[in-house]
Scaffold this motif. Structure first.
Motif, mmCIF file in Angstrom:
data_model
loop_
_atom_site.group_PDB
_atom_site.id
_atom_site.type_symbol
_atom_site.label_atom_id
_atom_site.label_comp_id
_atom_site.label_asym_id
_atom_site.label_seq_id
_atom_site.Cartn_x
_atom_site.Cartn_y
_atom_site.Cartn_z
ATOM 1 N N GLY A 185 73.148 -4.986 -5.035
ATOM 2 C CA GLY A 185 73.245 -6.249 -5.749
ATOM 3 C C GLY A 185 74.113 -6.116 -6.994
ATOM 4 N N ARG A 186 73.953 -5.001 -7.687
ATOM 5 C CA ARG A 186 74.797 -4.784 -8.874
ATOM 6 C C ARG A 186 76.257 -4.644 -8.467
ATOM 7 N NH1 ARG A 186 70.431 -1.645 -10.368
ATOM 8 N NH2 ARG A 186 71.443 0.274 -9.695
ATOM 9 N N ALA A 187 76.479 -3.991 -7.313
ATOM 10 C CA ALA A 187 77.851 -3.850 -6.833
ATOM 11 C C ALA A 187 78.446 -5.222 -6.518
ATOM 12 C CB ALA A 187 77.869 -2.971 -5.576
ATOM 13 N N VAL A 188 77.631 -6.082 -5.897
ATOM 14 C CA VAL A 188 78.111 -7.425 -5.554
ATOM 15 C C VAL A 188 78.519 -8.172 -6.815
ATOM 16 C CG1 VAL A 188 77.307 -9.676 -4.746
ATOM 17 C CG2 VAL A 188 76.846 -7.631 -3.388
ATOM 18 N N ARG A 189 77.673 -8.076 -7.855
ATOM 19 C CA ARG A 189 78.006 -8.798 -9.092
ATOM 20 C C ARG A 189 79.221 -8.187 -9.785
ATOM 21 N NH1 ARG A 189 72.519 -9.259 -12.125
ATOM 22 N NH2 ARG A 189 71.921 -7.663 -10.630
ATOM 23 N N ALA A 190 79.348 -6.873 -9.659
ATOM 24 C CA ALA A 190 80.522 -6.231 -10.255
ATOM 25 C C ALA A 190 81.797 -6.724 -9.578
ATOM 26 C CB ALA A 190 80.405 -4.715 -10.118
ATOM 27 N N SER A 194 84.887 -8.520 -11.681
ATOM 28 C CA SER A 194 86.254 -7.996 -11.641
ATOM 29 C C SER A 194 86.396 -7.047 -10.464
ATOM 30 C CB SER A 194 86.602 -7.269 -12.939
ATOM 31 O OG SER A 194 87.771 -6.498 -12.731
ATOM 32 N N GLU A 195 87.200 -7.481 -9.519
ATOM 33 C CA GLU A 195 87.385 -6.637 -8.339
ATOM 34 C C GLU A 195 88.000 -5.300 -8.710
ATOM 35 O OE1 GLU A 195 89.364 -8.301 -4.982
ATOM 36 O OE2 GLU A 195 88.163 -10.130 -5.046
ATOM 37 N N MET A 196 88.929 -5.389 -9.659
ATOM 38 C CA MET A 196 89.648 -4.166 -10.003
ATOM 39 C C MET A 196 88.712 -3.146 -10.648
ATOM 40 S SD MET A 196 93.150 -3.879 -12.113
ATOM 41 C CE MET A 196 94.103 -5.128 -11.292
ATOM 42 N N THR A 197 87.917 -3.632 -11.616
ATOM 43 C CA THR A 197 86.961 -2.737 -12.263
ATOM 44 C C THR A 197 85.987 -2.174 -11.232
ATOM 45 O OG1 THR A 197 87.082 -4.296 -14.069
ATOM 46 C CG2 THR A 197 85.443 -2.548 -14.253
ATOM 47 N N ALA A 198 85.482 -3.056 -10.364
ATOM 48 C CA ALA A 198 84.495 -2.618 -9.386
ATOM 49 C C ALA A 198 85.069 -1.516 -8.505
ATOM 50 C CB ALA A 198 84.029 -3.799 -8.538
ATOM 51 N N SER A 199 86.302 -1.730 -8.039
ATOM 52 C CA SER A 199 86.850 -0.720 -7.126
ATOM 53 C C SER A 199 87.161 0.564 -7.877
ATOM 54 C CB SER A 199 88.080 -1.252 -6.393
ATOM 55 O OG SER A 199 89.118 -1.448 -7.297
ATOM 56 N N ALA A 206 85.792 -4.715 -0.288
ATOM 57 C CA ALA A 206 85.811 -5.483 0.963
ATOM 58 C C ALA A 206 84.467 -5.399 1.666
ATOM 59 C CB ALA A 206 86.930 -4.977 1.868
ATOM 60 N N ALA A 207 83.872 -4.201 1.684
ATOM 61 C CA ALA A 207 82.594 -4.031 2.388
ATOM 62 C C ALA A 207 81.502 -4.853 1.725
ATOM 63 C CB ALA A 207 82.205 -2.558 2.417
ATOM 64 N N TYR A 208 81.453 -4.841 0.381
ATOM 65 C CA TYR A 208 80.382 -5.591 -0.284
ATOM 66 C C TYR A 208 80.565 -7.089 -0.140
ATOM 67 C CZ TYR A 208 77.686 -1.761 -2.026
ATOM 68 O OH TYR A 208 76.860 -0.680 -2.086
ATOM 69 N N LYS A 209 81.826 -7.529 -0.136
ATOM 70 C CA LYS A 209 82.048 -8.966 0.102
ATOM 71 C C LYS A 209 81.532 -9.339 1.479
ATOM 72 C CE LYS A 209 86.225 -10.017 -2.561
ATOM 73 N NZ LYS A 209 87.642 -10.333 -2.338
ATOM 74 N N LEU A 210 81.838 -8.491 2.455
ATOM 75 C CA LEU A 210 81.421 -8.784 3.824
ATOM 76 C C LEU A 210 79.898 -8.783 3.931
ATOM 77 C CD1 LEU A 210 82.770 -9.470 6.459
ATOM 78 C CD2 LEU A 210 82.694 -7.077 7.105
ATOM 79 N N ILE A 211 79.248 -7.794 3.279
ATOM 80 C CA ILE A 211 77.784 -7.726 3.324
ATOM 81 C C ILE A 211 77.178 -9.006 2.736
ATOM 82 C CG2 ILE A 211 75.779 -6.585 2.278
ATOM 83 C CD1 ILE A 211 77.311 -3.947 2.524
ATOM 84 N N THR A 212 77.704 -9.408 1.563
ATOM 85 C CA THR A 212 77.175 -10.619 0.939
ATOM 86 C C THR A 212 77.336 -11.813 1.852
ATOM 87 O OG1 THR A 212 78.157 -9.689 -1.049
ATOM 88 C CG2 THR A 212 77.134 -11.843 -1.248
ATOM 89 N N PHE A 213 78.511 -11.905 2.452
ATOM 90 C CA PHE A 213 78.798 -13.063 3.287
ATOM 91 C C PHE A 213 77.865 -13.094 4.494
ATOM 92 C CE2 PHE A 213 81.376 -15.557 6.288
ATOM 93 C CZ PHE A 213 81.517 -16.687 5.515
#
Lengths: 316, 292
Positions: A185-190, A194-199, A206-213
């Motif tokens: 969940g923290r990864a999803v919010r990160a 900011s995608e750049m910071t998160a990565s 991409a994986a976390y976006k897909l999981i959330t979706f």
């Protein structure tokens, strides 16, 4: 415990008591309980959308399609193949998740606009796809879907459905809340912030976006399956683009990124037309439009921000 | 399929595609400069068309004047939307901006249904008369008008974007908004100009295409979905792409509807998924846009 903590506990207890007593108050008016039941079903689907938009920063303009897939999968399995009802609901959830994968996989690697358009295309063609299939009852819709049965207990009365949905709603909300507080969940919010910071932190964006979706699609599928066994009637046109926009509006008006927003939004959406009255139903659409604009511009957390402000004002 | 039928389907598909192109070009114009995906494009036009309907049928205002007024009304809506809605939330995520346009679209739909009821109305065409026969191809007069309008609109947009100072400013904003501001480009007024032009196109498009449908609060819904499909096909972020994408969608849709009627309405979903998998930057896109 501080005095404000006690007070908050008292308020929460009062709300819980109200929720449990409410159907007894409206015992003679089962239509009102029926509306509340619908609102809870919508709130479940909207919670998925809230997870997606409010916490994941992604948009789905075709979320009703996942409800339709969940509902039709579950209903057809029970009616045509006489599958156990519980397994049918699980299959409905899984079916919706699978469609989430099909739509999410190609579009999530691109910018958010692509997901918006892809989900919108799904939302506007799902009714047509269902209509062309024979097994779904085509243009007539599916009628006489059996009522939800738990063990030997049939949920026929509105009051029994009410308590069942309250329980499901609480479970879904707890699952979503715990997911959001977990590492994922923290990864999803990160990723949202900011995608750049998160990565850079090692989050597979991409994986976390897909999981959330997929998660959001599954929750919508659950809502759809329960809807099928509650309303006992499914029609493809009920799940078109406009209903997807409705779900989206509920989550915006209720407050994106808040855990109680979906309930407030769904209640507002279902109850406003009832309060205004049948002849003025389009006035409620005008109010919904204005509410969305107002929420985005002045109350980014929607109705739940209003609630929080009242809470601070009363120092609860 | 005989060659005559094929020609007819193709040319008629072009006229359908011109509809998507007209709507899509307005959306892309706003999208590429202001970074807002305008989901209210269709319903802005829808609401203006209602006003136009009563001007024509009740107030008996001449059609050409109504057309000009509709374009002007669109421009005014665009100015107001940019000045009083978009400007104050520009710094927020693109999700907020999308939500604003969705709210606007709901507002227009609710207003139209509430004020004028949802009964479908027949809107008189700009030009009436027998269909025109060109060789084996038979075309309705209004369809020709729509096709010509799409071409003229594209020409005007091209001249605006590539031959005027404001157009160059708009293009530079779409490349790098910050650099554009540093170079002294008055971004707020360019945003307002782009919103005005884009929304004016919404008024024009809706008024020209409504005779093919019937006037009701939802008539632009499906058109807008297909316009968005056209934009994705054309490569999101190029007016030329939107125009060509629209025409292609129109032609393919007509051919598909003739050969495989079962997937007529769901084929655009197939198109989108295929485009995103095989050709994510679209036909004329310049790779992934950086600003999104």
């Amino acid at each position: 415990m501080t005095s404000s903590g006690t007070r908050r506990l008292a308020v929460n207890g009062a709300i819980a008591a109200l929720v449990l007593v409410l159907p007894l108050v409206f015992r003679t008016k089962s239509s009102i309980i029926g509306y509340l039941n619908i609102a809870m079903l919508y709130a479940i689907a909207t919670q998925g959308l809230n997870l997606l938009m409010g916490f994941g920063g992604l948009v789905s303009l075709g979320h009703a399609a996942f409800m339709a897939i969940g509902g039709y999968t579950a209903a057809v399995l029970v009616m045509t193949y006489h599958v156990n009802m519980f397994l049918a609901v699980v299959a409905g959830v899984a079916g919706a998740g699978l469609f989430g994968l099909v739509i999410g996989f190609p579009s999530l690697r691109l910018s958010g606009f692509y997901l918006a358009v892809a989900t919108m295309a799904l939302g506007s063609s799902i009714a047509d796809i269902i209509k062309r299939l024979a097994i779904t009852g085509g243009d007539y819709g599916l009628i006489n879907i059996p009522v939800l049965r738990l063990g030997g207990w049939e949920l026929t009365s509105e009051i029994s459905k009410y308590y069942f949905f309250v329980a499901i709603l609480v479970v879904v909300f707890l699952v979503v809340r715990n997911f959001l507080n977990s590492r994922s969940g923290r990864a999803v919010r990160a990723v949202r912030d900011s995608e750049m910071t998160a990565s850079a932190m090692g989050v597979n964006v991409a994986a976390y976006k897909l999981i959330t979706f997929i998660f959001a699609a599954c929750i919508a599928g659950l809502s759809g399956a329960l809807y099928a066994f509650t309303i006992s009637y499914l029609h493809p046109m009920n799940f078109g683009l406009s209903f997807s926009i409705s779900l989206l509006s509920m989550s915006i008006i209720g407050g994106l990124g808040t855990i109680i927003g979906p309930i407030l939004g769904a209640l507002f959406w279902v109850m406003l037309p009832v309060v205004i009255g049948g002849k003025m139903e389009f006035l409620s659409t005008v109010i919904f439009g204005l509410s969305i604009i107002g929420s985005v511009m002045f109350l980014p957390k929607g109705l739940s921000e209003l609630v929080t402000r009242i809470q601070t004002r009363l120092r609860l | 399929m005989s060659i005559d039928i094929f020609l007819n389907l193709t040319v008629r598909g072009l006229t359908t595609g011109a509809i998507y192109a007209l709507v899509g070009m307005g959306i892309v114009l706003i999208l590429q400069t202001t970074n807002v995906m305008n989901f209210a494009q269709g319903d802005t036009g829808m609401f203006i068309t209602y006003l136009a309907f009563f001007m024509i049928t009740t107030a008996k205002v001449p059609y050409s004047l109504v057309l000009i007024l509709a374009i002007a009304a669109g421009a005014v809506v665009g100015l107001l939307v940019e000045r009083f809605m978009m400007r104050s939330v520009r710094s927020r995520s693109h999700l907020s901006l999308i939500m604003l346009t969705l709210g606007l679209s709901l507002l227009f739909q609710g207003l139209a249904a509430f004020l004028f009821n949802t009964e479908p109305r027949l809107f008189p065409p700009l030009v009436s008369g027998d269909p025109i026969k060109i060789g084996p191809v038979i075309l309705g007069r209004q369809d020709i008008v729509v096709l010509l309008a799409a071409i003229v609109t594209f020409g005007i947009l091209y001249l605006f974007l590539y031959r005027t100072k404001q157009g160059a400013a708009a293009r530079s904003i779409s490349q790098d908004e910050y650099a554009a501001r540093v170079l002294g480009i008055p971004t707020p007024s360019i945003y307002m100009l782009i919103w005005a032009i884009g929304s004016a196109m919404a008024g024009l498009a809706a008024l020209l295409i409504v005779p093919r449908f019937s006037l009701e609060p939802s008539f632009m819904g499906l058109v807008q979905v297909k316009a968005f499909t056209a934009i994705v096909l054309g490569g999101m972020g190029s007016v030329f792409g939107a125009a060509v994408g629209g025409l292609i969608i129109g032609v393919v849709e007509n051919l598909v509807a003739y050969q495989f009627p079962a997937i007529k309405d769901s084929f655009m979903l197939i198109v989108i998924v295929i485009v995103l998998l095989v050709l994510p930057q679209g036909l004329f896109g310049k790779g992934q846009q950086r600003r999104l």
